[in-house]
Structure formats: structure tokens, C-alpha cells
Scaffold this motif. Structure first.
Motif, short mmCIF file in Angstrom:
data_model
loop_
_atom_site.label_atom_id
_atom_site.label_comp_id
_atom_site.label_asym_id
_atom_site.label_seq_id
_atom_site.Cartn_x
_atom_site.Cartn_y
_atom_site.Cartn_z
N LYS A 123 9.32 -0.32 -6.82
CA LYS A 123 10.55 -1.05 -7.15
C LYS A 123 11.51 -0.19 -7.96
CE LYS A 123 8.82 -5.81 -7.06
NZ LYS A 123 8.53 -7.02 -7.87
N ALA A 124 10.96 0.75 -8.72
CA ALA A 124 11.81 1.62 -9.55
C ALA A 124 12.35 2.81 -8.78
CB ALA A 124 11.00 2.11 -10.76
N ASN A 125 11.93 2.98 -7.52
CA ASN A 125 12.36 4.11 -6.70
C ASN A 125 13.50 3.66 -5.79
OD1 ASN A 125 12.60 6.28 -4.87
ND2 ASN A 125 10.46 6.83 -5.14
N ASP A 126 14.68 4.22 -5.99
CA ASP A 126 15.86 3.83 -5.21
C ASP A 126 15.79 4.28 -3.76
OD1 ASP A 126 16.93 2.70 -7.50
OD2 ASP A 126 18.05 4.49 -8.05
N GLU A 127 14.89 5.22 -3.44
CA GLU A 127 14.81 5.73 -2.07
C GLU A 127 14.04 4.80 -1.14
OE1 GLU A 127 14.17 10.08 -1.64
OE2 GLU A 127 13.70 10.00 -3.77
N ILE A 128 13.38 3.78 -1.71
CA ILE A 128 12.55 2.88 -0.92
C ILE A 128 13.16 1.48 -0.95
CG2 ILE A 128 10.25 1.89 -0.64
CD1 ILE A 128 9.13 4.32 -2.05
N PRO A 129 13.32 0.82 0.19
CA PRO A 129 13.89 -0.54 0.21
C PRO A 129 12.98 -1.54 -0.49
CG PRO A 129 13.02 0.06 2.36
CD PRO A 129 12.99 1.30 1.54
N LEU A 130 13.57 -2.62 -1.00
CA LEU A 130 12.80 -3.65 -1.68
C LEU A 130 11.91 -4.38 -0.69
CD1 LEU A 130 15.53 -5.14 -4.05
CD2 LEU A 130 13.66 -3.60 -4.67
N ILE A 131 10.64 -4.51 -1.03
CA ILE A 131 9.68 -5.19 -0.16
C ILE A 131 8.76 -6.06 -1.00
CG2 ILE A 131 9.66 -3.42 1.64
CD1 ILE A 131 7.14 -2.28 0.36
N GLY A 132 7.97 -6.89 -0.32
CA GLY A 132 7.00 -7.74 -1.00
C GLY A 132 5.60 -7.16 -0.90
N HIS A 133 4.64 -7.85 -1.53
CA HIS A 133 3.26 -7.37 -1.54
C HIS A 133 2.66 -7.30 -0.13
CE1 HIS A 133 3.55 -8.01 -5.86
NE2 HIS A 133 2.36 -7.43 -6.01
N THR A 134 2.98 -8.29 0.71
CA THR A 134 2.41 -8.33 2.05
C THR A 134 2.88 -7.14 2.89
OG1 THR A 134 2.35 -10.75 2.00
CG2 THR A 134 2.17 -9.70 4.16
N THR A 135 4.19 -6.83 2.82
CA THR A 135 4.73 -5.69 3.57
C THR A 135 4.15 -4.38 3.05
OG1 THR A 135 6.81 -6.89 3.90
CG2 THR A 135 6.85 -4.51 4.27
N LEU A 136 4.00 -4.27 1.73
CA LEU A 136 3.42 -3.06 1.15
C LEU A 136 1.97 -2.89 1.61
CD1 LEU A 136 3.54 -0.64 -0.72
CD2 LEU A 136 2.95 -2.14 -2.63
N HIS A 137 1.24 -3.99 1.63
CA HIS A 137 -0.16 -3.93 2.08
C HIS A 137 -0.25 -3.47 3.53
CE1 HIS A 137 -4.08 -5.61 3.43
NE2 HIS A 137 -4.46 -5.17 2.24
N THR A 138 0.65 -3.98 4.39
CA THR A 138 0.68 -3.57 5.79
C THR A 138 1.03 -2.09 5.92
OG1 THR A 138 1.41 -5.78 6.44
CG2 THR A 138 1.76 -4.01 8.04
N LEU A 139 1.98 -1.64 5.12
CA LEU A 139 2.40 -0.24 5.16
C LEU A 139 1.25 0.68 4.73
CD1 LEU A 139 4.64 1.88 5.50
CD2 LEU A 139 5.26 1.49 3.12
N LEU A 140 0.52 0.29 3.70
CA LEU A 140 -0.58 1.11 3.22
C LEU A 140 -1.66 1.28 4.29
CD1 LEU A 140 -0.94 -0.30 -0.40
CD2 LEU A 140 -0.14 1.97 0.22
N LYS A 141 -1.94 0.21 5.01
CA LYS A 141 -2.95 0.30 6.07
C LYS A 141 -2.49 1.25 7.17
CE LYS A 141 -3.54 -4.08 6.99
NZ LYS A 141 -4.11 -5.29 7.64
N LYS A 142 -1.18 1.25 7.46
CA LYS A 142 -0.64 2.18 8.45
C LYS A 142 -0.68 3.61 7.95
CE LYS A 142 2.50 -0.83 11.03
NZ LYS A 142 2.18 -0.35 12.38
N LYS A 143 -0.76 3.78 6.64
CA LYS A 143 -0.77 5.12 6.05
C LYS A 143 -2.18 5.63 5.82
CE LYS A 143 2.27 6.99 4.46
NZ LYS A 143 3.04 8.09 5.09
#
Length: 350
Positions: free
Chosen positions: A60-80
């Protein structure tokens, strides 16, 4: 009537929810995905076990990353290739072992090829929007209004475009010797998507790839990522989604023995043992036929591809000189930006 109204309202709500849905690949560009993965590693360097909540605060403190919720972050982490495990009493987010091994193997391979003196080419796609302009510029803070600047004989800053405009997809490759002549490919996007990989297909990429193979040094190495159109298979190999009869037919055609009494799981076990012989990418085979080798980047490791820095240099030139926001002018600026990248720039990035 009340029941009918409430029914139609519920339909409208469902339609609105459908419109709000998005794929993680469309929300994030490759570099942003890479920032998330590197943020996980930052915690380890600090001696802190990363959790989803801790990671969310830092993102959330990083301006280079769009604002997201916990569910989207969890999905992104699994893809990573990042998993959630228990460490003694604490739960934390580590990278998967297979990705660690893949990265280690890539680094060992490219060091070996460099030691052998082989020419190494780096290939990648990017995009440029017609409305892309530089984010920061000098501003005269003494000008208070349009009338003020007119009276004083000054000017106000030019107005930026209201939107991003059409998107130009770009494909190229280069080495420490510079961009490969004739390797430039560009076309205007037809899809309203932030993920430029959606625009390319296997046939277009193969045609482009084959056109310049003869221009590359013999016994060279071509580095590329794992985009779907880079990885079109020569043939389909059975998977768990196949029907049992189709798996049996495939094994029979390939000459592998099996019993008619075998269940689907047993047949897939046979396929697993021989998959490596048949699960080949068409591009890899094409390169081998011309005496070249394809080296795949580990998934989500765009920072290991020096052409990313080349694209940053090119796009910086485009955004700082874009004043008309017309696609034809942007294409001209893009060509000029590519011409400005010297072999010395490439050597430093490599």
C-alpha cells in the motif's frame, strides 16, 4: 410489482458485479508483479517472516503498485510461485522450491554460455500508449491563472491528454552488439486490455521469429520469457483433462505398451515418464534446426532480462517528446528512441 422490481434490481447488481471482475494479469504489468515478489525477499533480508498482512502494508505504501485487496494479493502470490507455510509456530510466505531451482539453473546456464563466448540475444515485448507523457516537468509556481500569465506575457504548461489513447505493441531483440537489424515489429492493439501479451499469438510470433534467425550468429543463445505464444507445443501431450480412450490412443500411436485393464491414473503415470520426449516447444525446435539455443527465463523474473532496461530508455525518450498524442507520431518517436540506444548502452545493461 415489488417482487418483480426486486428481481430486476438483483439482475442489475449481478451485471455490475460482473463488470467489476478482472484478471490479475490485467491489473498488473510484469514489472509490478516482480516488485511484489522482491518485496517478499526484502522481509527475509531484514530477518522478518513475511505474512499477508505485513506484505499488504508495504505494498500500500508503494506508489508503483495499484491498490488491491487481500484476496487479489493472495491470488497474485500464488501466480508468483509463492506459497503459505508454517515455520515452527509462525506462518509465512516463502518462494516455491521449484522456482528457486529454476532461477539457480538459469543463472548457471547463462554464466556457462558467457564463459564459452557465445553471443546471447535477449528478446521481449513492450507497449507504448499514444497518450503517454512524462510524469514530471518544471512548473512556474508564480503563475496563478490563465489571465495572470497573459498579462505577464508568460505561458501555462501544456494540457496532458485526458486518456491513455490507443496502445502500440512492440517486439524486438538485441545483444551486447545492439538491436538486431530487421527485428523490429509493432502493431496497434485491438483489445481494451492492460495486458499486452493478449495481443500476440503463436503464428504471428513464429513468423517473426523465423524471419531473422538466419541473421543471428551461429551457435548463439536466445533468451525469452514463458509467454504462451513463446511456448506453443509441437504436439499435445495427454493430461488429466483427457479422456481415458484418448490417452490410450495416444500411447498406442507412440508405440508405448499398456494394459487395457489400466485405469486413467496408471496411464497418466506412463505419460509422465515419457513426457519430456514429446512435450517440446515449436520455437525451441525451430531454433535448434538453425543451430541456435533458446534459454527460458524463470517465471516472473523480468529483472534478469537486460532488454527491460533498454525498453525503459526507449520509452523515456517517447514520453519526454510526445506532444501530439497521435499514434503515427508515437511510432516515429519509438523508432527514434530505438535508434538512440547504442551498442555501448546494450553492453552496460547486459
Amino acid at each position: 410489482m415489488k417482487t418483480q422490481c426486486s428481481y430486476h434490481q438483483s439482475i442489475e447488481i449481478k451485471e455490475d458485479r460482473k463488470k467489476l471482475r478482472f484478471r490479475v494479469d490485467h491489473k498488473f504489468v510484469e514489472l509490478q508483479k516482480n516488485i511484489v515478489r522482491k518485496t517478499v525477499h526484502d522481509f527475509f533480508r531484514e530477518g522478518v517472516l513475511p505474512t499477508l498482512d505485513k506484505l499488504m502494508e508495504r505494498i500500500k505504501a508503494n506508489d508503483e503498485i495499484p491498490l488491491i485487496g487481500h484476496t487479489t494479493l493472495h491470488t497474485l502470490l500464488k501466480k508468483k510461485y509463492i506459497t503459505y507455510v508454517k515455520h515452527k509456530r509462525n506462518s509465512y510466505l516463502p518462494e516455491r522450491d521449484d522456482l528457486l531451482a529454476w532461477r539457480r539453473q538459469y543463472l548457471e546456464d547463462i554464466r556457462k554460455y558467457r564463459a564459452e563466448g557465445r553471443n546471447i540475444y535477449f528478446l521481449d515485448e513492450t507497449w507504448v500508449n499514444a497518450g503517454d507523457v512524462t510524469v514530471k516537468a518544471w512548473h512556474d509556481e508564480t503563475i496563478k491563472s490563465g489571465r495572470d500569465d497573459y498579462i505577464r506575457g508568460l505561458t501555462t504548461e501544456p494540457a496532458n491528454p485526458s486518456g491513455k489513447g490507443k496502445k502500440l505493441i512492440v517486439l524486438h531483440l538485441g545483444s551486447a552488439e545492439g538491436f538486431v537489424e530487421g527485428g523490429f515489429l509493432s502493431f496497434v492493439s485491438k483489445k481494451n486490455s492492460s495486458e499486452y501479451h493478449d495481443e500476440m499469438n503463436g503464428d504471428t510470433f513464429r513468423e517473426w521469429f523465423e524471419a531473422f534467425l538466419g541473421k543471428l550468429h551461429d551457435n548463439c543463445v536466445i533468451v525469452m520469457d514463458n509467454a504462451s505464444y513463446h511456448s506453443v507445443r509441437e504436439e499435445k501431450v495427454p493430461s488429466s483433462s483427457w479422456k481415458k480412450n484418448d490417452i490410450q490412443n495416444w500411447l498406442h500411436v507412440k508405440g508405448y505398451e499398456f494394459r487395457d485393464t489400466m485405469i486413467k491414473g496408471q496411464l497418466l503415470s506412463i505419460v509422465k515418464e515419457v513426457r519430456a520426449k514429446h512435450d517440446k516447444c515449436a520455437i525451441d525446435t525451430l531454433a535448434e534446426s538453425h543451430g541456435k539455443i533458446v534459454l527460458r527465463l524463470p517465471s516472473y523474473h523480468c529483472e534478469l532480462n537486460p532488454i527491460e532496461m533498454v525498453w525503459s530508455m526507449v520509452k523515456g525518450y517517447v514520453t519526454s517528446n510526445n506532444s501530439t498524442f497521435k499514434m503515427s507520431d508515437v511510432l516515429q518517436l519509438l523508432r527514434q528512441g530505438i535508434e538512440r540506444v547504442t551498442a555501448e548502452n546494450w553492453r552496460k545493461f547486459c
